[in-house]
Scaffold this motif. Structure first.
Motif, mmCIF file in Angstrom:
data_model
loop_
_atom_site.group_PDB
_atom_site.id
_atom_site.type_symbol
_atom_site.label_atom_id
_atom_site.label_comp_id
_atom_site.label_asym_id
_atom_site.label_seq_id
_atom_site.Cartn_x
_atom_site.Cartn_y
_atom_site.Cartn_z
ATOM 1 N N LEU B 34 36.558 18.706 -5.004
ATOM 2 C CA LEU B 34 35.794 19.911 -5.335
ATOM 3 C C LEU B 34 34.579 19.558 -6.186
ATOM 4 O O LEU B 34 33.555 20.237 -6.136
ATOM 5 N N THR B 35 34.702 18.499 -6.992
ATOM 6 C CA THR B 35 33.592 18.118 -7.861
ATOM 7 C C THR B 35 32.514 17.358 -7.094
ATOM 8 O O THR B 35 31.330 17.604 -7.272
ATOM 9 N N GLY B 37 32.436 16.871 -3.608
ATOM 10 C CA GLY B 37 32.197 17.292 -2.235
ATOM 11 C C GLY B 37 32.994 16.469 -1.243
ATOM 12 O O GLY B 37 33.734 15.556 -1.606
ATOM 13 N N MET B 38 32.770 16.769 0.026
ATOM 14 C CA MET B 38 33.559 16.156 1.093
ATOM 15 C C MET B 38 33.144 14.707 1.353
ATOM 16 O O MET B 38 33.631 14.085 2.290
ATOM 17 N N ASP B 106 39.964 21.952 3.708
ATOM 18 C CA ASP B 106 39.007 21.385 4.657
ATOM 19 C C ASP B 106 37.620 21.999 4.539
ATOM 20 O O ASP B 106 36.643 21.383 4.937
ATOM 21 N N ILE B 107 37.511 23.229 4.020
ATOM 22 C CA ILE B 107 36.178 23.832 4.060
ATOM 23 C C ILE B 107 35.347 23.393 2.860
ATOM 24 O O ILE B 107 35.855 23.142 1.780
ATOM 25 N N GLY B 108 34.062 23.299 3.103
ATOM 26 C CA GLY B 108 33.152 22.750 2.103
ATOM 27 C C GLY B 108 32.874 23.696 0.954
ATOM 28 O O GLY B 108 32.489 23.275 -0.131
ATOM 29 N N GLN B 109 33.023 24.991 1.192
ATOM 30 C CA GLN B 109 32.770 25.997 0.160
ATOM 31 C C GLN B 109 33.985 26.921 0.063
ATOM 32 O O GLN B 109 33.920 28.086 0.460
ATOM 33 N N GLN B 111 35.297 28.632 -2.165
ATOM 34 C CA GLN B 111 35.164 29.908 -2.885
ATOM 35 C C GLN B 111 34.523 30.984 -2.022
ATOM 36 O O GLN B 111 34.540 32.152 -2.374
ATOM 37 N N ARG B 112 33.961 30.575 -0.866
ATOM 38 C CA ARG B 112 33.353 31.565 0.030
ATOM 39 C C ARG B 112 34.283 31.923 1.186
ATOM 40 O O ARG B 112 33.879 32.595 2.135
ATOM 41 N N MET B 113 35.524 31.452 1.080
ATOM 42 C CA MET B 113 36.502 31.614 2.154
ATOM 43 C C MET B 113 36.583 33.044 2.683
ATOM 44 O O MET B 113 36.693 33.270 3.878
ATOM 45 N N ASN B 115 34.441 35.127 3.138
ATOM 46 C CA ASN B 115 33.357 35.510 4.050
ATOM 47 C C ASN B 115 33.878 35.782 5.448
ATOM 48 O O ASN B 115 33.306 36.573 6.192
#
Lengths: 258, 397
Positions: B34-35, B37-38, B106-109, B111-113, B115
């Motif tokens: 999370l800090t 990135g992927m 797996d998702i890059g963001q 916190q925007r899940m 959406n």
């Protein structure tokens, strides 16, 4: 008690002034940066089309010209310069086989076989990336341009799986430290979102042609595919042109004159 | 009934603590991801989905294990499965929790899940996958929990539970079909672009899911003496065997279509997986292991006298699980993305942080499963008066 409250208010007032001053300084700089951005006033000056497309005079492209277009595009859009398989590409060059993998010719003209082809997002008429995106972060404008909303993207990378052209890049890390010449006219991205070529939609809005078209010195023709009188249609009438991977059914808007 | 999870033997608490420790360790790696990135994963421009999504795909199959019990039980009144059914439903809950966990990491963001919910997009299969997965989770929680509650109170479950159970059977097919559709419709990925993708998913799910369930149940029988009944075990083993045969058959159909048609794009992923391309042979030992184990497990599972011996059954099931895991948990995703649409190989292999984060999700699933199965077993102990084997007690003198 009263004293301390007075102290606090004083401090607060000073702080607010400090913040205000900082903001004023920022606003002072802003007009110089914002000059090229569309406003309500000059919106009407924007270039309009029913369906934007591009024709590529591939014979005119040397590796140097591709590099020049790539630099123009990447500088304009703050595309970070990251090496390796996690790289970010909006405009790049590739071999014949990579560009047209479904054309398995054994006996090709040597010149064509060794030519470097400029590649970019094909701005497909029926884009798979738009179809698969679960948040509509990838969407298609009425003029055919396939756009990315960086702020809505959740980074699921489904569009990358869907794109048959490998035209999309994912910010595996914070891209900002990898931007050399920062362009304040275009936003930088954050890590965890996908990005790609947007046919310079932000430049079309203020009446300018895409940056790569400018840099290509006539080797790229940009225009309205649905207008029979347009330059691009004239070029496509006069030259034989092919599209990349037509069997994928996405109907690219970028045509290659061989 | 939740209170039954709060009291337990040192072994129960030891298991939970051990799983919790692994989870915490993995959590550290997730915070690292999370800090930074992927970029800490082995993923890249060409292989945009990897180990996380592959585990998600495999676990969707495990979630199916319940349906192989619920279907005969509710549709054909096969009562022998009555003792295992709750375990199957609870395993499905744990599996779906893990599926959702793998999507989140797996998702890059992340916190925007939400959406996906805020902008419902019916033309995206991912939207429908979210709908069916969450739906299946709730169906299993409601059906599993309520029927256990009624069992505890020695009552017949109400009619609506039965209706929901029947819905969950049909729903289970939808989770595989929709997950297969995630892949099957992509024009640039030939290994995914096959009309029998959903059928292959179902076949592979219906062998690997129940195989894991049966292995866990046999393990539970050793640990606690809980016996689901030899007839039920034998029947489930037969179902697994048939599903595995169909699974292998479907795979061979893919091989035929690719190689008889001689279409380069369709052959390339299979060549990459089983032979390697341009000297990239990382997947070759895995895939041939899967072939040997996948065919070898049939030697233990097809002949009835062999299959009915527990050690042979366990061996066969373990071979089956490893083979199907390599097929779905590694081969499907890597073969789909390699070679890339330009027939070039970008090698992908999961990194240590990626594997540690995956272990975090697996431990989470283990905790959910341990707690739920503990509750189910305790309720049975209470109802049956401590006699887990369900052999009628000797008549009083």
């Amino acid at each position: 008690m009263k004293n301390s409250r007075r102290e606090f208010l004083k401090l607060a007032a000073v702080s607010a002034m400090g913040i205000g001053a900082a903001r004023l300084g920022f606003l002072g700089d802003a007009p110089a940066h914002a000059a090229g951005l569309p406003t309500v006033g000059n919106y009407e000056e924007g270039l309009k089309a029913k369906h934007w497309g591009m024709a590529v005079y591939s014979a005119k492209f040397t590796p140097e010209r591709i590099a020049a277009c790539r630099k123009a595009c990447h500088d304009e859009h703050n595309v970070p310069d990251i090496a390796g398989p996690k790289e970010i590409k909006w405009f790049w060059g590739a071999s014949y086989e990579e560009s047209f993998p479904t054309e398995h010719g054994h006996y090709l003209s040597e010149e064509v076989e060794h030519r470097q082809f400029p590649l970019l997002c094909n701005q497909c008429e029926t884009p798979m990336c738009v179809k698969v995106c679960p948040t509509q972060a990838t969407f298609q404008r009425p003029d055919g341009i396939v756009m990315m909303d960086f702020h809505r993207c959740i980074g699921c990378r489904y569009c990358m799986a869907g794109c048959p052209f490998g035209a999309r890049s994912f910010n595996f890390q914070d891209p900002r430290p990898f931007i050399k010449d920062f362009n304040p006219h275009f936003p930088t991205r954050m890590r965890g979102v996908v990005e790609k070529c947007n046919f310079c939609a932000e430049r079309l809005a203020v009446g300018k042609l895409p940056k790569c078209v400018e840099a290509a010195e006539g080797a790229l023709v940009f225009g309205d595919l649905s207008d029979e009188q347009s330059d691009i249609r004239k070029v496509l009438r006069e030259h034989f042109a092919i599209r990349r991977k037509p069997d994928a059914g996405t109907s690219p808007s970028v045509y290659y004159i061989l | 009934m939740l209170e039954k999870a709060l009291k337990g033997s040192p072994r129960y608490w030891g298991t939970l603590t051990a799983l919790g420790m692994v989870m915490l360790l993995g959590l550290g790696f997730w915070l690292y991801q999370l800090t930074f990135g992927m970029k800490i994963t082995g993923l890249n421009r060409d292989v945009s989905w990897g180990f996380y999504i592959a585990q998600f795909t495999y676990l969707v199959g495990v979630a199916a294990s319940a349906v192989m019990l619920v279907l005969p039980y509710y549709f054909h009144h096969y009562k022998e499965f009555s003792k295992m059914i709750i375990l199957g439903e609870f395993l499905a809950i744990a599996a779906v929790v893990m599926c959702l966990g793998f999507i989140v990491v797996d998702i890059g963001q992340p916190q925007r899940m939400l959406n996906v919910l805020l902008n419902p997009t019916p033309h995206s299969v991912l939207f429908w996958d979210m709908v069916v997965l969450n739906g299946y989770l709730f169906l299993n929680i409601i059906v599993g929990w309520t029927s256990l509650q009624y069992f505890k109170n020695d009552m017949t479950p109400p009619k609506w539970v039965k209706i929901l159970a029947i819905v969950s059977v049909i729903w289970a097919f939808s989770i595989h079909t929709v997950t297969a559709f995630l892949y099957a419709g992509l024009p640039g990925r030939h290994y995914f672009l096959t009309a029998i993708m959903a059928a292959r998913f179902l076949a592979s799910a219906f062998c690997s899911g129940p195989a894991i369930l049966l292995l866990l149940v046999l393990f539970l029988r050793r640990l606690t003496g809980f016996d689901p009944g030899q007839k039920a075990i034998n029947r489930l083993a037969v179902i697994i065997t048939y599903a595995m045969c169909v699974n292998i058959f479907f795979f061979l159909l893919e091989v035929f279509t690719s190689f008889y048609s001689n279409m380069p794009g369709h052959m390339a992923p299979l060549i990459y997986l089983f032979n390697g391309i341009d000297g990239h042979t990382m997947m070759v030992p895995f895939m041939w292991t899967a072939v040997v184990l996948g065919l070898g497990c049939l030697l233990f599972l097809i002949p009835t006298p062999v299959r009915q011996k527990t050690p042979a059954l366990v061996t066969g099931l373990i071979m089956l699980v490893i083979a199907s895991w390599i097929d779905k948990g590694l081969g499907l995703l890597i073969g789909g993305f390699t070679p890339n649409p330009f027939e070039e190989v970008t090698v992908y292999s999961p990194t240590i942080p990626e594997i540690m984060i995956s272990l975090m999700i697996f431990s989470l699933g283990g905790i959910v499963l341990t707690v739920l199965w503990k509750i189910a077993i305790e309720v049975r102990v209470e109802v049956e008066g401590g006699n887990l084997s369900m052999v009628p007690p000797p008549a009083a003198e």
